[in-house]
Motif scaffolding. Structure first.
Motif, mmCIF file in Angstrom:
data_model
loop_
_atom_site.group_PDB
_atom_site.id
_atom_site.type_symbol
_atom_site.label_atom_id
_atom_site.label_comp_id
_atom_site.label_asym_id
_atom_site.label_seq_id
_atom_site.Cartn_x
_atom_site.Cartn_y
_atom_site.Cartn_z
ATOM 1 N N GLU A 4 -46.092 -116.533 12.574
ATOM 2 C CA GLU A 4 -47.272 -116.233 13.390
ATOM 3 C C GLU A 4 -48.448 -117.148 13.033
ATOM 4 O O GLU A 4 -49.242 -117.511 13.898
ATOM 5 C CB GLU A 4 -47.693 -114.763 13.246
ATOM 6 N N GLU B 131 -45.469 -106.829 19.871
ATOM 7 C CA GLU B 131 -44.546 -107.909 20.261
ATOM 8 C C GLU B 131 -44.063 -107.714 21.697
ATOM 9 O O GLU B 131 -43.933 -108.678 22.446
ATOM 10 C CB GLU B 131 -43.355 -107.982 19.301
ATOM 11 N N TYR C 297 -48.682 -107.747 10.505
ATOM 12 C CA TYR C 297 -47.645 -108.213 9.568
ATOM 13 C C TYR C 297 -48.188 -108.242 8.133
ATOM 14 O O TYR C 297 -47.474 -107.949 7.188
ATOM 15 C CB TYR C 297 -47.091 -109.592 9.973
ATOM 16 N N HIS D 213 -38.828 -111.241 18.063
ATOM 17 C CA HIS D 213 -39.592 -110.534 17.027
ATOM 18 C C HIS D 213 -39.529 -109.026 17.253
ATOM 19 O O HIS D 213 -39.338 -108.262 16.308
ATOM 20 C CB HIS D 213 -41.060 -110.984 17.023
HETATM 21 FE FE FE2 Z 1 -44.488 -112.452 17.089
#
Ligand code: FE2
Length: 157
Positions: free
Chosen positions: A129, A20, A104, A56
């Motif tokens: 996302e 990020e 993620y 994020h």
């Molecule tokens: Fe992100």
């Protein structure tokens, strides 16, 4: 939350933090290199992506310290094809966003069934996302083109 494999979770969270933060740098960098008639809306879109990546990164970092671990100060890989055309920037973004999305999903895998809050966080981020990647994909299509950009022969390699 006691049942999570803390080392594995923090490992994924640190890679996410790095990814990020790389997004913050990458989108900010791209925003300097947009020239032409479309500059103003494109620059503001890129800066909004940089801001979102920062939010994020902050959320991920807060999770790391919530788990009593030390947040990474490293930064993820920064792709830069040294091109100033918007298409190249968007293709690079799509690639980097895909990598973050995979992380993620990995986070969701390691927390699933063991932490409602982290599971919720992972799901929310996957949602955000995926929508983001879909938006970039649409920007990479030519007007009138319906088929998704991702997965096309010319997008491979
Ligand atoms: Fe992100």
């Amino acid at each position: 939350m006691n049942d999570i494999d803390k080392q594995a979770v923090v490992g994924v969270l640190n890679r996410l933090l790095e990814a990020e933060l790389a997004g913050v740098v990458r989108y900010t960098h791209y925003s300097f290199l947009v020239f032409g008639f479309g500059r103003i809306p494109i620059v503001s879109w890129l800066r909004a992506q940089a801001d979102e990546s920062l939010v994020h990164a902050q959320q991920v970092g807060e999770w790391i310290t919530a788990l009593g671990a030390y947040p990474s100060l490293a930064i993820g890989p920064l792709l830069d094809s040294h091109k100033t055309d918007i298409g190249a920037m968007l293709r690079e973004s799509l690639q980097a966003e895909g990598a973050a999305l995979a992380l993620y999903r990995e986070l969701l895998d390691v927390v699933a069934g063991n932490s409602v809050a982290l599971e919720e966080f992972a799901r929310q981020m996957i949602h955000a996302e995926e929508l983001h990647a879909a938006e970039v994909d649409k920007m990479l299509r030519k007007p009138g083109e319906l088929a998704a950009f991702a997965g096309r022969e010319d997008t491979k390699g």
